[in-house]
Scaffold this motif. Structure first.
Motif, PDB file in Angstrom:
ATOM      1  N   LEU A  13      43.406  34.126  31.830  1.00  0.00           N
ATOM      2  CA  LEU A  13      44.279  33.191  32.538  1.00  0.00           C
ATOM      3  C   LEU A  13      44.204  33.408  34.053  1.00  0.00           C
ATOM      4  O   LEU A  13      44.340  32.471  34.843  1.00  0.00           O
ATOM      5  CB  LEU A  13      45.726  33.354  32.067  1.00  0.00           C
ATOM      6  N   GLN A  14      43.992  34.658  34.463  1.00  0.00           N
ATOM      7  CA  GLN A  14      43.961  34.994  35.887  1.00  0.00           C
ATOM      8  C   GLN A  14      42.573  34.850  36.506  1.00  0.00           C
ATOM      9  O   GLN A  14      42.451  34.849  37.733  1.00  0.00           O
ATOM     10  CB  GLN A  14      44.448  36.442  36.088  1.00  0.00           C
ATOM     11  N   SER A  15      41.544  34.738  35.682  1.00  0.00           N
ATOM     12  CA  SER A  15      40.181  34.676  36.201  1.00  0.00           C
ATOM     13  C   SER A  15      39.947  33.399  37.008  1.00  0.00           C
ATOM     14  O   SER A  15      40.600  32.375  36.773  1.00  0.00           O
ATOM     15  CB  SER A  15      39.161  34.754  35.059  1.00  0.00           C
ATOM     16  N   GLN A  16      38.999  33.450  37.924  1.00  0.00           N
ATOM     17  CA  GLN A  16      38.741  32.328  38.813  1.00  0.00           C
ATOM     18  C   GLN A  16      38.193  31.112  38.081  1.00  0.00           C
ATOM     19  O   GLN A  16      38.486  29.970  38.433  1.00  0.00           O
ATOM     20  CB  GLN A  16      37.766  32.750  39.924  1.00  0.00           C
ATOM     21  N   GLN A  17      37.390  31.333  37.014  1.00  0.00           N
ATOM     22  CA  GLN A  17      36.793  30.210  36.292  1.00  0.00           C
ATOM     23  C   GLN A  17      37.762  29.541  35.327  1.00  0.00           C
ATOM     24  O   GLN A  17      37.479  28.475  34.792  1.00  0.00           O
ATOM     25  CB  GLN A  17      35.529  30.656  35.535  1.00  0.00           C
ATOM     26  N   GLY A  18      38.924  30.152  35.097  1.00  0.00           N
ATOM     27  CA  GLY A  18      39.896  29.551  34.203  1.00  0.00           C
ATOM     28  C   GLY A  18      39.821  30.102  32.792  1.00  0.00           C
ATOM     29  O   GLY A  18      38.826  30.731  32.401  1.00  0.00           O
ATOM     30  N   PHE A  19      40.873  29.881  32.024  1.00  0.00           N
ATOM     31  CA  PHE A  19      41.014  30.487  30.704  1.00  0.00           C
ATOM     32  C   PHE A  19      39.884  30.137  29.744  1.00  0.00           C
ATOM     33  O   PHE A  19      39.251  31.019  29.157  1.00  0.00           O
ATOM     34  CB  PHE A  19      42.360  30.060  30.099  1.00  0.00           C
ATOM     35  N   TYR A  20      39.571  28.863  29.570  1.00  0.00           N
ATOM     36  CA  TYR A  20      38.594  28.461  28.556  1.00  0.00           C
ATOM     37  C   TYR A  20      37.163  28.807  28.949  1.00  0.00           C
ATOM     38  O   TYR A  20      36.358  29.215  28.104  1.00  0.00           O
ATOM     39  CB  TYR A  20      38.748  26.970  28.251  1.00  0.00           C
TER      40      TYR A  20
END
Length: 290
Positions: free
Chosen positions: A45-52
């Motif tokens: 959820l926190q990653s730059q590319q987004g959750f999915y």
């Protein structure tokens, strides 16, 4: 008390301290491995590319070997440092007074976090990068990090991790003590262990929510590609970029699984810690019997 008596007392205290550190290490490992899926969801959820794009709900245990390797020594390092610092500060001087005990605990906890992060950060870097790239393995991610950035890459985000942990401790410990005192005063007797656990879980959840933006910055810094602006570790700049691209929800991304992890983990930790401590004490008593 004679010299032998003092030496015996010291040996017993050292042995008890070792038991507590062993219990703390086992309890920490139990929490980390049991609630690992929540940690993976939070990281994605926190990653730059987004959750999915980071994997969604696929490979929810990606990176678990890194967590398993680092969990025990990380927790043990914290308890060793915490206990030693607390004993030294309480031995005499201004910190020996009862009314400054909370400050002693906060200082000991802060130093414990600084030392523990020396073990935690390398395993956290490998773990989070594997969580955000579930197609890779923990071993391959470790080799890739060493090949591209060297040992220094394993300590990417050390400063941001420490700056997250210290405020967390400064919020959690005083709140936990206050809630225990308030509840104890209201019911007129000392809290049961489950009541203290409830206070700890609530205090941990509050501290987790308040420090989520720092956790977001730490995650972004650890996951950033080498040479990028984010990889430089400038926390205010990272937080500003998150604010600009995702607004307030971005700063608190992953707050719910983070709060759940720390809150539920408080129960598991306290239960496992007490179980291991009593088991070790029981084994020591049986071994001392003729």
């Amino acid at each position: 008390m004679g010299k032998k008596g003092k030496e015996g007392q010291k040996l017993e205290q050292d042995h008890n301290s070792e038991d507590e550190n062993m219990a703390g290490g086992c309890a920490g490992m139990c929490v980390d491995l049991t609630l690992f899926p929540l940690d993976t969801i939070k990281t994605r959820l926190q990653s730059q590319q987004g959750f999915y794009k980071a994997g969604g709900f696929r490979g929810i245990y990606a990176g678990v070997p890194s967590a398993a390797v680092g969990s025990f020594p990380n927790a043990a390092a914290f308890f060793v440092t915490y206990d030693c610092t607390k004993s030294l500060l309480s031995a005499g001087g201004a910190f020996a007074a009862p009314h400054v005990a909370p400050i002693t605990h906060m200082l000991a906890a802060s130093l414990g976090e600084i030392v523990a992060c020396l073990i935690r950060v390398p395993t956290e870097v490998v773990k989070q990068r594997t969580q955000a790239s579930p197609s890779s393995t923990t071993y391959n991610m470790l080799l890739a990090t060493l090949r591209e950035e060297g040992v220094r890459g394993l300590y990417r985000g050390y400063g941001s991790t420490v700056l997250r942990e210290i405020p967390f401790s400064l919020v959690q410990f005083p709140l936990w003590e206050y809630l225990k005192s308030l509840w104890s005063w209201r019911q007129g007797h000392t809290l049961y262990s489950w009541q203290a656990a409830v206070c700890g879980a609530f205090a941990g959840a509050v501290a987790a929510f308040v420090t989520t933006p720092l956790d977001v910055a730490k995650t972004r810094i650890m996951l950033a590609k080498a040479g990028s602006t984010t990889a430089s570790g400038n926390i205010p700049l990272v937080l500003y970029d998150v604010w600009r691209s995702r607004g307030l929800p971005g700063l608190f991304a992953g707050s719910i699984p983070r709060m759940a992890f720390i809150s539920i983990g408080g129960f598991i930790f306290l239960g496992a810690y007490e179980k291991v401590r009593r088991t070790l004490l029981s084994q020591k008593i049986h071994s001392d019997c003729p």
